[in-house]
Design a protein around this motif. Structure first.
Motif, mmCIF file in Angstrom:
data_model
loop_
_atom_site.group_PDB
_atom_site.id
_atom_site.type_symbol
_atom_site.label_atom_id
_atom_site.label_comp_id
_atom_site.label_asym_id
_atom_site.label_seq_id
_atom_site.Cartn_x
_atom_site.Cartn_y
_atom_site.Cartn_z
ATOM 1 N N MET A 1 0.857 -1.190 0.000
ATOM 2 C CA MET A 1 0.000 0.000 0.000
ATOM 3 C C MET A 1 0.891 1.238 0.000
ATOM 4 N N ASN A 2 0.636 2.156 -0.910
ATOM 5 C CA ASN A 2 1.420 3.369 -1.038
ATOM 6 C C ASN A 2 0.848 4.452 -0.129
ATOM 7 N N ILE A 3 1.666 4.917 0.853
ATOM 8 C CA ILE A 3 1.243 5.973 1.774
ATOM 9 C C ILE A 3 2.393 6.977 1.905
ATOM 10 N N PRO A 4 2.451 7.974 1.016
ATOM 11 C CA PRO A 4 3.557 8.928 1.035
ATOM 12 C C PRO A 4 3.679 9.681 2.371
ATOM 13 N N SER A 5 4.913 9.909 2.792
ATOM 14 C CA SER A 5 5.156 10.570 4.074
ATOM 15 C C SER A 5 5.002 12.086 4.003
ATOM 16 N N ASN A 6 4.945 12.663 2.795
ATOM 17 C CA ASN A 6 4.843 14.118 2.666
ATOM 18 C C ASN A 6 3.401 14.627 2.652
ATOM 19 N N LEU A 7 2.434 13.746 2.876
ATOM 20 C CA LEU A 7 1.020 14.130 2.862
ATOM 21 C C LEU A 7 0.417 13.983 4.254
ATOM 22 N N TYR A 9 -3.420 12.946 6.191
ATOM 23 C CA TYR A 9 -4.526 12.043 5.874
ATOM 24 C C TYR A 9 -5.700 12.258 6.820
ATOM 25 N N SER A 10 -6.907 11.958 6.318
ATOM 26 C CA SER A 10 -8.111 12.033 7.155
ATOM 27 C C SER A 10 -8.571 10.623 7.512
ATOM 28 N N ASN A 11 -9.409 10.543 8.528
ATOM 29 C CA ASN A 11 -10.013 9.263 8.909
ATOM 30 C C ASN A 11 -10.937 8.735 7.817
ATOM 31 N N ASP A 12 -11.350 9.625 6.902
ATOM 32 C CA ASP A 12 -12.257 9.256 5.810
ATOM 33 C C ASP A 12 -11.506 8.844 4.545
ATOM 34 N N HIS A 13 -10.173 8.706 4.649
ATOM 35 C CA HIS A 13 -9.328 8.201 3.562
ATOM 36 C C HIS A 13 -9.093 9.213 2.438
ATOM 37 N N GLU A 14 -9.102 10.499 2.794
ATOM 38 C CA GLU A 14 -8.649 11.522 1.864
ATOM 39 C C GLU A 14 -7.234 11.929 2.267
ATOM 40 N N TRP A 15 -6.475 12.434 1.303
ATOM 41 C CA TRP A 15 -5.151 12.981 1.590
ATOM 42 C C TRP A 15 -5.139 14.464 1.265
ATOM 43 N N CYS A 16 -4.143 15.160 1.803
ATOM 44 C CA CYS A 16 -4.036 16.605 1.646
ATOM 45 C C CYS A 16 -2.553 16.962 1.475
ATOM 46 N N ALA A 23 -4.315 23.782 -0.847
ATOM 47 C CA ALA A 23 -4.139 22.360 -0.566
ATOM 48 C C ALA A 23 -4.748 21.578 -1.718
ATOM 49 N N TYR A 24 -4.048 20.530 -2.120
ATOM 50 C CA TYR A 24 -4.574 19.588 -3.101
ATOM 51 C C TYR A 24 -5.127 18.407 -2.323
ATOM 52 N N VAL A 25 -6.287 17.900 -2.753
ATOM 53 C CA VAL A 25 -6.984 16.839 -2.023
ATOM 54 C C VAL A 25 -7.355 15.727 -2.986
ATOM 55 N N GLY A 26 -7.229 14.507 -2.519
ATOM 56 C CA GLY A 26 -7.648 13.337 -3.282
ATOM 57 C C GLY A 26 -7.967 12.206 -2.324
ATOM 58 N N ILE A 27 -8.210 11.037 -2.861
ATOM 59 C CA ILE A 27 -8.440 9.875 -1.998
ATOM 60 C C ILE A 27 -7.186 9.013 -1.978
ATOM 61 N N THR A 28 -7.038 8.268 -0.905
ATOM 62 C CA THR A 28 -5.828 7.470 -0.718
ATOM 63 C C THR A 28 -5.816 6.225 -1.606
ATOM 64 N N ASP A 29 -4.648 5.648 -1.706
ATOM 65 C CA ASP A 29 -4.469 4.387 -2.431
ATOM 66 C C ASP A 29 -5.369 3.313 -1.825
ATOM 67 N N LEU A 89 -7.689 7.840 -13.592
ATOM 68 C CA LEU A 89 -6.448 8.394 -13.048
ATOM 69 C C LEU A 89 -6.401 8.239 -11.534
ATOM 70 N N VAL A 90 -7.561 8.273 -10.895
ATOM 71 C CA VAL A 90 -7.611 8.111 -9.441
ATOM 72 C C VAL A 90 -7.119 6.713 -9.056
ATOM 73 N N ASN A 91 -7.429 5.704 -9.865
ATOM 74 C CA ASN A 91 -6.928 4.353 -9.614
ATOM 75 C C ASN A 91 -5.437 4.247 -9.940
ATOM 76 N N LYS A 92 -5.038 4.853 -11.054
ATOM 77 C CA LYS A 92 -3.661 4.704 -11.542
ATOM 78 C C LYS A 92 -2.653 5.493 -10.716
ATOM 79 N N ASP A 93 -3.010 6.704 -10.297
ATOM 80 C CA ASP A 93 -2.057 7.609 -9.643
ATOM 81 C C ASP A 93 -2.795 8.483 -8.622
ATOM 82 N N PRO A 94 -3.296 7.883 -7.516
ATOM 83 C CA PRO A 94 -4.137 8.633 -6.587
ATOM 84 C C PRO A 94 -3.450 9.832 -5.937
#
Length: 125
Positions: A1-7, A9-16, A23-29, A89-94
């Protein structure tokens, strides 16, 4: 599972990812893997100011639709056109090209309340 250290995270599985006043926001891997193949992302909130935890849009996968929650308060200033054109793209590069929204932060201190990569790893087990 990819979890970058420079971001963060929320309990709802979004990253910031914070860049200055934005801030750029997306969903986690993890989130995209749970949803499966994403076929549509809807963000009707561009131009709106939202509080942390509010719904900014929805993510439609082959078998389900899930709400997306904004992890920090701010004005949604942009929806990623690339994701609009190719939701996969969300699947390929979240964490890269698959970001969803750009937000102008109204309470930057909220970022400090989000999870670190280590805390997020504990959350998802």
């Amino acid at each position: 599972m990819n979890i970058p250290s420079n971001l963060k995270y929320s309990n709802d599985h979004e990253w910031c990812r914070v860049e200055g006043e934005f801030a750029y926001v997306g969903i986690t891997d993890f989130a995209q893997s749970q949803l499966g193949d994403i076929v549509f992302v809807d963000v009707p909130t561009v131009g709106e100011e939202l509080a942390a935890g509010e719904i900014f849009g929805s993510i439609e996968a082959v078998k389900t639709v899930s709400d997306a929650f904004i992890p920090v308060s701010g004005e949604v200033v942009e929806f990623n056109d690339a994701v609009d054109a190719d939701p996969a793209l969300v699947n390929k590069d979240p964490y890269g090209e698959g970001w969803m929204i750009k937000v102008r932060l109204t309470a930057p201190e909220e970022v400090d309340g989000l999870l670190t990569d280590e805390q997020y790893k504990e959350l998802i087990g």
